[in-house]
Design an enzyme around this catalytic site. Structure first.
Site, PDB file in Angstrom:
ATOM      1  N   ASN A   9       0.988  -1.035  -0.009  1.00 33.50           N
ATOM      2  CA  ASN A   9      -0.068  -0.098  -0.092  1.00 33.50           C
ATOM      3  C   ASN A   9       1.015   1.050   0.136  1.00 33.50           C
ATOM      4  O   ASN A   9       1.545   1.536   1.055  1.00 33.50           O
ATOM      5  CB  ASN A   9      -1.114  -0.057   1.385  1.00 33.50           C
ATOM      6  CG  ASN A   9      -1.784   1.237   1.130  1.00 33.50           C
ATOM      7  OD1 ASN A   9      -1.954   2.197   0.259  1.00 33.50           O
ATOM      8  ND2 ASN A   9      -2.636   1.313   2.284  1.00 33.50           N
ATOM      9  N   TRP A  10       0.990   1.626  -1.054  1.00 31.40           N
ATOM     10  CA  TRP A  10       2.126   3.068  -1.286  1.00 31.40           C
ATOM     11  C   TRP A  10       1.282   4.168  -0.857  1.00 31.40           C
ATOM     12  O   TRP A  10       2.185   5.258  -0.473  1.00 31.40           O
ATOM     13  CB  TRP A  10       2.192   3.086  -2.754  1.00 31.40           C
ATOM     14  CG  TRP A  10       3.267   2.059  -3.411  1.00 31.40           C
ATOM     15  CD1 TRP A  10       3.741   0.920  -2.912  1.00 31.40           C
ATOM     16  CD2 TRP A  10       3.880   2.331  -4.595  1.00 31.40           C
ATOM     17  NE1 TRP A  10       4.327   0.268  -3.682  1.00 31.40           N
ATOM     18  CE2 TRP A  10       4.508   0.890  -4.768  1.00 31.40           C
ATOM     19  CE3 TRP A  10       3.984   3.058  -5.682  1.00 31.40           C
ATOM     20  CZ2 TRP A  10       5.374   0.835  -6.044  1.00 31.40           C
ATOM     21  CZ3 TRP A  10       4.709   2.904  -6.891  1.00 31.40           C
ATOM     22  CH2 TRP A  10       5.484   1.844  -6.912  1.00 31.40           C
ATOM     23  N   LYS A  11       0.117   4.187  -0.451  1.00 32.00           N
ATOM     24  CA  LYS A  11      -0.657   5.503   0.145  1.00 32.00           C
ATOM     25  C   LYS A  11      -0.227   6.594  -0.635  1.00 32.00           C
ATOM     26  O   LYS A  11      -0.034   6.289  -1.992  1.00 32.00           O
ATOM     27  CB  LYS A  11      -0.042   5.489   1.552  1.00 32.00           C
ATOM     28  CG  LYS A  11      -0.361   4.467   2.503  1.00 32.00           C
ATOM     29  CD  LYS A  11      -0.280   4.621   4.053  1.00 32.00           C
ATOM     30  CE  LYS A  11      -0.390   3.109   4.388  1.00 32.00           C
ATOM     31  NZ  LYS A  11      -0.265   3.248   6.008  1.00 32.00           N
ATOM     32  N   GLU A 166      -5.718  -4.736   9.980  1.00 28.19           N
ATOM     33  CA  GLU A 166      -4.902  -3.734  10.244  1.00 28.19           C
ATOM     34  C   GLU A 166      -5.162  -3.034  11.652  1.00 28.19           C
ATOM     35  O   GLU A 166      -5.939  -2.106  11.463  1.00 28.19           O
ATOM     36  CB  GLU A 166      -4.583  -2.742   9.240  1.00 28.19           C
ATOM     37  CG  GLU A 166      -4.401  -3.478   7.915  1.00 28.19           C
ATOM     38  CD  GLU A 166      -3.877  -2.389   6.852  1.00 28.19           C
ATOM     39  OE1 GLU A 166      -2.766  -2.655   6.413  1.00 28.19           O
ATOM     40  OE2 GLU A 166      -4.556  -1.378   6.757  1.00 28.19           O
ATOM     41  N   GLY A 172       2.274   2.075  10.840  1.00 26.00           N
ATOM     42  CA  GLY A 172       3.033   3.197  10.808  1.00 26.00           C
ATOM     43  C   GLY A 172       3.798   3.787  12.040  1.00 26.00           C
ATOM     44  O   GLY A 172       4.645   4.819  12.304  1.00 26.00           O
ATOM     45  N   GLY A 233       2.634  -1.074   4.535  1.00 25.43           N
ATOM     46  CA  GLY A 233       2.794   0.275   4.195  1.00 25.43           C
ATOM     47  C   GLY A 233       4.389   0.642   3.981  1.00 25.43           C
ATOM     48  O   GLY A 233       4.844   0.653   2.773  1.00 25.43           O
ATOM     49  N   GLY A 234       4.803   1.470   4.746  1.00 26.45           N
ATOM     50  CA  GLY A 234       6.318   1.768   4.741  1.00 26.45           C
ATOM     51  C   GLY A 234       7.349   1.029   3.959  1.00 26.45           C
ATOM     52  O   GLY A 234       8.230   1.389   3.102  1.00 26.45           O
TER      53      GLY A 234
END
Ligand code: 13P
Length: 249
Positions: A9-11, A166, A172, A233-234
């Site tokens: 998930n690159w957001k 999640e 994060g 994510g990150g």
């Protein structure tokens, strides 16, 4: 056998040139696991990413969509638009959408219906906040998020649903759910599915874990029997880290 999936998930990260160079890096990685691999660039870079990766073993997916077919919804993107450029999977219900864009279970149910009506696959996200867990309410919260947004569906619809647990407190923050906490919740989610739809449906749905998954902890989390992959994510923004997680299976 359930599908193993690792989705990035690159957001709201990466412009066009950064997207292209990260994709180049991703194509240079070696995959040693059977997991399905997905990345989700922002809307502006979806077509370019899709076009570049059309012959690769990496699926390009969307982070969000609107429930309507088309019309006066300034700034929004429909399932049909995503499909028109080849996108077949969409993330819905991410906690950031719920928190910052007021997405409710009821709205998400409409989005899920719209995606499935177009034959898309949905990665449906949910998870409790820290206060819920401290109060021992995590199962009640997760159970109601799933039921409210998904339990109007028929059993066959779950062929196109992937679930992503999640916990908000782990997103994060560098703090992950322990592998045992993840397993306990995933087992609860699968039982919740089985109670309504039966074991065959529940056993076939992939349930991903998301929240500070890194190369260092992926293997242990993925080793749990009800954890079928991760929403990253990150760590998905660095090709080597992302593929270290993919290859943790
Ligand atoms: P992090 O991996 O950065 O914690 O993000 C998780 C997430 O929100 C994936 O959707």
């Amino acid at each position: 056998m359930r599908k193993q999936i690792v989705a990035g998930n690159w957001k709201m990260n990466n412009g066009l040139s950064q997207t292209q160079s990260l994709i180049t890096d991703l194509r240079n990685q070696t995959k040693t696991s059977d997991a399905e691999v997905m990345i989700s660039p922002s809307f502006t870079n979806l077509w370019s990413a899709f076009d570049t990766l059309r012959k690769d073993d990496i699926e390009v997916i969307a982070q969000n969509m609107h429930f309507a077919e088309d019309g006066a919804y300034t700034g929004e993107v429909s399932a049909g638009m995503l499909k028109s450029i080849g996108i077949k999977t969409v993330i819905l219900g991410h906690s950031e959408r719920r928190e910052y864009f007021n997405e409710t279970d009821e709205l998400l149910a409409k989005k899920v219906d719209a995606a499935l009506a177009k034959g898309m696959r949905v990665i449906f996200c949910f998870g409790e906040e820290l206060a819920d867990r401290k109060a021992g309410n995590e199962e009640a919260v997760v159970g109601s998020q799933i039921k409210n947004a998904l339990f109007h569906l028929g059993a066959a619809d779950f062929q196109n649903i992937v679930l992503a647990y999640e916990p908000v407190w782990a997103i994060g923050t560098g703090e992950t759910a322990s592998p045992e906490q993840a397993q306990d919740m995933h087992a609860f989610i699968r039982k919740t599915l089985a109670d309504t739809y039966g074991n065959d449906v529940a056993d076939a749905v992939s349930i991903l874990y998301g929240g500070s998954v890194k190369p260092a902890n992926a293997e242990e989390i993925f080793s749990k029997p009800d954890v079928d992959g991760g929403l990253i994510g990150g760590a998905s923004l660095k090709a080597e880290d992302f593929f270290a997680i993919v290859n943790a299976f």
